[in-house]
Design an enzyme around this catalytic site. Structure first.
Site, PDB file in Angstrom:
ATOM      1  N   ARG A 164     -23.938  -3.633 -49.451  1.00 37.07           N
ATOM      2  CA  ARG A 164     -23.114  -3.194 -48.305  1.00 37.07           C
ATOM      3  C   ARG A 164     -23.687  -1.977 -47.695  1.00 37.07           C
ATOM      4  O   ARG A 164     -23.393  -1.439 -46.498  1.00 37.07           O
ATOM      5  CB  ARG A 164     -21.627  -3.240 -48.413  1.00 37.07           C
ATOM      6  CG  ARG A 164     -21.135  -4.627 -48.806  1.00 37.07           C
ATOM      7  CD  ARG A 164     -19.573  -4.474 -49.202  1.00 37.07           C
ATOM      8  NE  ARG A 164     -19.572  -5.076 -50.649  1.00 37.07           N
ATOM      9  CZ  ARG A 164     -18.562  -4.986 -51.162  1.00 37.07           C
ATOM     10  NH1 ARG A 164     -17.412  -4.338 -50.991  1.00 37.07           N
ATOM     11  NH2 ARG A 164     -18.558  -5.549 -52.684  1.00 37.07           N
TER      12      ARG A 164
ATOM     13  N   GLU B  27     -32.898   0.879 -45.342  1.00 31.16           N
ATOM     14  CA  GLU B  27     -32.103   1.152 -46.562  1.00 31.16           C
ATOM     15  C   GLU B  27     -31.371   2.591 -46.383  1.00 31.16           C
ATOM     16  O   GLU B  27     -31.631   3.432 -45.934  1.00 31.16           O
ATOM     17  CB  GLU B  27     -33.008   1.333 -47.759  1.00 31.16           C
ATOM     18  CG  GLU B  27     -33.226   0.039 -48.458  1.00 31.16           C
ATOM     19  CD  GLU B  27     -32.320  -0.329 -49.386  1.00 31.16           C
ATOM     20  OE1 GLU B  27     -31.111   0.126 -49.496  1.00 31.16           O
ATOM     21  OE2 GLU B  27     -32.365  -0.993 -50.528  1.00 31.16           O
ATOM     22  N   ASP B  28     -29.918   2.477 -47.027  1.00 30.98           N
ATOM     23  CA  ASP B  28     -29.384   3.843 -46.987  1.00 30.98           C
ATOM     24  C   ASP B  28     -29.975   5.011 -47.819  1.00 30.98           C
ATOM     25  O   ASP B  28     -30.265   6.201 -47.442  1.00 30.98           O
ATOM     26  CB  ASP B  28     -27.891   3.550 -47.548  1.00 30.98           C
ATOM     27  CG  ASP B  28     -27.818   2.627 -48.867  1.00 30.98           C
ATOM     28  OD1 ASP B  28     -28.838   2.338 -49.483  1.00 30.98           O
ATOM     29  OD2 ASP B  28     -26.708   2.499 -49.300  1.00 30.98           O
TER      30      ASP B  28
ATOM     31  N   ASP C   2     -33.443   4.974 -54.754  1.00 27.84           N
ATOM     32  CA  ASP C   2     -33.470   5.781 -55.948  1.00 27.84           C
ATOM     33  C   ASP C   2     -34.321   5.640 -56.886  1.00 27.84           C
ATOM     34  O   ASP C   2     -35.754   5.930 -56.780  1.00 27.84           O
ATOM     35  CB  ASP C   2     -31.975   5.528 -56.596  1.00 27.84           C
ATOM     36  CG  ASP C   2     -31.693   6.414 -57.979  1.00 27.84           C
ATOM     37  OD1 ASP C   2     -32.239   7.304 -58.212  1.00 27.84           O
ATOM     38  OD2 ASP C   2     -30.799   6.110 -58.557  1.00 27.84           O
ATOM     39  N   THR C   3     -34.443   4.598 -57.903  1.00 27.75           N
ATOM     40  CA  THR C   3     -35.502   4.130 -58.646  1.00 27.75           C
ATOM     41  C   THR C   3     -36.388   3.231 -58.122  1.00 27.75           C
ATOM     42  O   THR C   3     -37.771   3.229 -58.260  1.00 27.75           O
ATOM     43  CB  THR C   3     -35.169   3.376 -59.975  1.00 27.75           C
ATOM     44  OG1 THR C   3     -34.480   2.258 -59.507  1.00 27.75           O
ATOM     45  CG2 THR C   3     -33.967   4.227 -60.800  1.00 27.75           C
ATOM     46  N   GLY C   4     -36.167   2.533 -56.927  1.00 28.17           N
ATOM     47  CA  GLY C   4     -36.996   1.957 -56.204  1.00 28.17           C
ATOM     48  C   GLY C   4     -36.967   0.528 -56.592  1.00 28.17           C
ATOM     49  O   GLY C   4     -37.680  -0.487 -56.073  1.00 28.17           O
TER      50      GLY C   4
ATOM     51  N   THR D 217     -34.635  -2.013 -57.092  1.00 30.91           N
ATOM     52  CA  THR D 217     -34.185  -2.933 -55.834  1.00 30.91           C
ATOM     53  C   THR D 217     -34.817  -3.344 -54.878  1.00 30.91           C
ATOM     54  O   THR D 217     -35.134  -4.602 -54.657  1.00 30.91           O
ATOM     55  CB  THR D 217     -32.879  -2.328 -55.444  1.00 30.91           C
ATOM     56  OG1 THR D 217     -31.966  -1.778 -56.500  1.00 30.91           O
ATOM     57  CG2 THR D 217     -31.896  -3.556 -55.043  1.00 30.91           C
ATOM     58  N   LEU D 218     -35.420  -2.289 -54.263  1.00 29.26           N
ATOM     59  CA  LEU D 218     -36.256  -2.543 -53.073  1.00 29.26           C
ATOM     60  C   LEU D 218     -37.484  -3.123 -53.403  1.00 29.26           C
ATOM     61  O   LEU D 218     -38.039  -4.152 -52.903  1.00 29.26           O
ATOM     62  CB  LEU D 218     -36.594  -1.138 -52.298  1.00 29.26           C
ATOM     63  CG  LEU D 218     -37.314  -1.061 -51.156  1.00 29.26           C
ATOM     64  CD1 LEU D 218     -36.526  -1.929 -50.147  1.00 29.26           C
ATOM     65  CD2 LEU D 218     -37.508  -0.057 -50.599  1.00 29.26           C
TER      66      LEU D 218
ATOM     67  N   ASP E  52     -21.031   4.383 -51.667  1.00 33.49           N
ATOM     68  CA  ASP E  52     -19.904   4.269 -52.375  1.00 33.49           C
ATOM     69  C   ASP E  52     -19.899   4.793 -53.779  1.00 33.49           C
ATOM     70  O   ASP E  52     -20.796   4.866 -54.196  1.00 33.49           O
ATOM     71  CB  ASP E  52     -19.480   2.721 -52.071  1.00 33.49           C
ATOM     72  CG  ASP E  52     -20.068   1.819 -53.167  1.00 33.49           C
ATOM     73  OD1 ASP E  52     -21.206   1.958 -53.250  1.00 33.49           O
ATOM     74  OD2 ASP E  52     -19.477   1.552 -54.206  1.00 33.49           O
TER      75      ASP E  52
HETATM   76  P1  IMP Z   1     -32.548   1.767 -56.967  1.00 36.34           P
HETATM   77  O1  IMP Z   1     -32.755   0.276 -57.409  1.00 36.34           O
HETATM   78  O2  IMP Z   1     -32.521   2.505 -58.122  1.00 36.34           O
HETATM   79  O3  IMP Z   1     -33.601   2.399 -55.805  1.00 36.34           O
HETATM   80  O4  IMP Z   1     -31.186   1.829 -56.273  1.00 36.34           O
HETATM   81  C1  IMP Z   1     -30.820   1.748 -54.868  1.00 36.34           C
HETATM   82  C2  IMP Z   1     -29.604   1.028 -54.550  1.00 36.34           C
HETATM   83  O5  IMP Z   1     -28.591   1.863 -55.465  1.00 36.34           O
HETATM   84  C3  IMP Z   1     -29.099   1.891 -52.996  1.00 36.34           C
HETATM   85  O6  IMP Z   1     -29.573   0.830 -52.206  1.00 36.34           O
HETATM   86  C4  IMP Z   1     -27.722   2.038 -53.243  1.00 36.34           C
HETATM   87  O7  IMP Z   1     -27.053   0.909 -53.065  1.00 36.34           O
HETATM   88  C5  IMP Z   1     -27.538   2.398 -54.706  1.00 36.34           C
HETATM   89  N1  IMP Z   1     -27.636   4.126 -54.852  1.00 36.34           N
HETATM   90  C6  IMP Z   1     -28.694   4.570 -55.495  1.00 36.34           C
HETATM   91  N2  IMP Z   1     -28.322   6.145 -55.466  1.00 36.34           N
HETATM   92  C7  IMP Z   1     -26.993   6.006 -55.131  1.00 36.34           C
HETATM   93  C8  IMP Z   1     -26.089   7.310 -54.776  1.00 36.34           C
HETATM   94  O8  IMP Z   1     -26.262   8.309 -55.024  1.00 36.34           O
HETATM   95  N3  IMP Z   1     -24.878   6.876 -54.237  1.00 36.34           N
HETATM   96  C9  IMP Z   1     -24.455   5.544 -53.940  1.00 36.34           C
HETATM   97  N4  IMP Z   1     -25.297   4.670 -54.100  1.00 36.34           N
HETATM   98  C10 IMP Z   1     -26.565   4.731 -54.539  1.00 36.34           C
HETATM   99 MG    MG Z   2     -28.317  -0.258 -50.969  1.00 32.75          MG
END
Ligand code: IMP
Ligand code: MG
Length: 182
Positions: A49, A102-103, A106-108, A110-111, A162
């Protein structure tokens, strides 16, 4: 000032990006995207979301015809980047110029997963626009064409993001007190 600002919320530490600063970033990204995608078949895709607030503003800062579509994913337990699509796109993307909005990255992981799924559908092009980038934490090597701002390794909320489902409606990006995040 209208809207929810959480002035007296003990969890919120401070403002990292104000709504005015975010608005400036969105205008800048919108102009860049408008120039780059002129004459192409732009499809904006966001991940629910967290991405919806940014998408709502960004799409109105792009001066081009475009379409919007949404996906939702959920993580299989903690870490590892294993994710499952809980809501798929409604439209076909084959042959289209897809920009994933994307909002925050972080680690990338998910993307990374999402891009591998989308690539199999043979879009004409596939690119990423993120509002915020915690690039210090990056594990997956991803090309990210549009970055609003790089931020430090802090958990942030607001402008769609959130903590346990709350704070998405803050009009700014806020940091939390360290004790909150353990
Ligand atoms: P990644 O797979 O670690 O890059 O995580 C990405 C997803 O985690 C983002 O699309 C957000 O939904 C969530 N996320 C990562 N960091 C934050 C944060 O600081 N606050 C809220 N959501 C976050
Ligand atoms: Mg997200």
């Amino acid at each position: 000032m209208s809207g929810y600002h959480a002035f007296h919320d003990p969890v919120i530490e401070g403002v990292l990006y104000s709504s005015e600063e975010i608005a400036d970033i969105v205008v800048r990204l919108g102009k860049q995207i408008t120039e780059d995608y002129r004459g192409r078949d732009l499809a904006l895709i966001t991940v629910l979301r967290g991405g919806y607030v940014f998408l709502a503003d960004l799409c109105r800062a792009i001066d081009l015809p475009l379409s919007l579509d949404f996906m939702a994913i959920s993580a299989y337990g903690a870490g590892g980047g294993a994710v499952r699509i809980t809501k798929d796109l409604d439209d076909q993307i084959e042959g289209r110029d897809v920009l994933v909005v994307e909002d925050i990255i972080d680690t990338g992981l998910t993307l990374n997963y999402l891009l591998s799924v989308l690539r199999q559908r043979k879009p004409a092009s596939l690119a990423v626009c993120t509002l915020f980038d915690k690039d210090i934490r990056r594990l997956a090597d991803l090309p990210i064409e549009y970055v609003g701002a790089r931020i430090p390794d802090r958990f942030v909320v607001g402008y769609g993001m959130d903590l346990g489902g709350r704070y998405r409606n803050l009009p700014f990006l806020a940091t939390l007190h360290d004790e909150v995040m353990g």
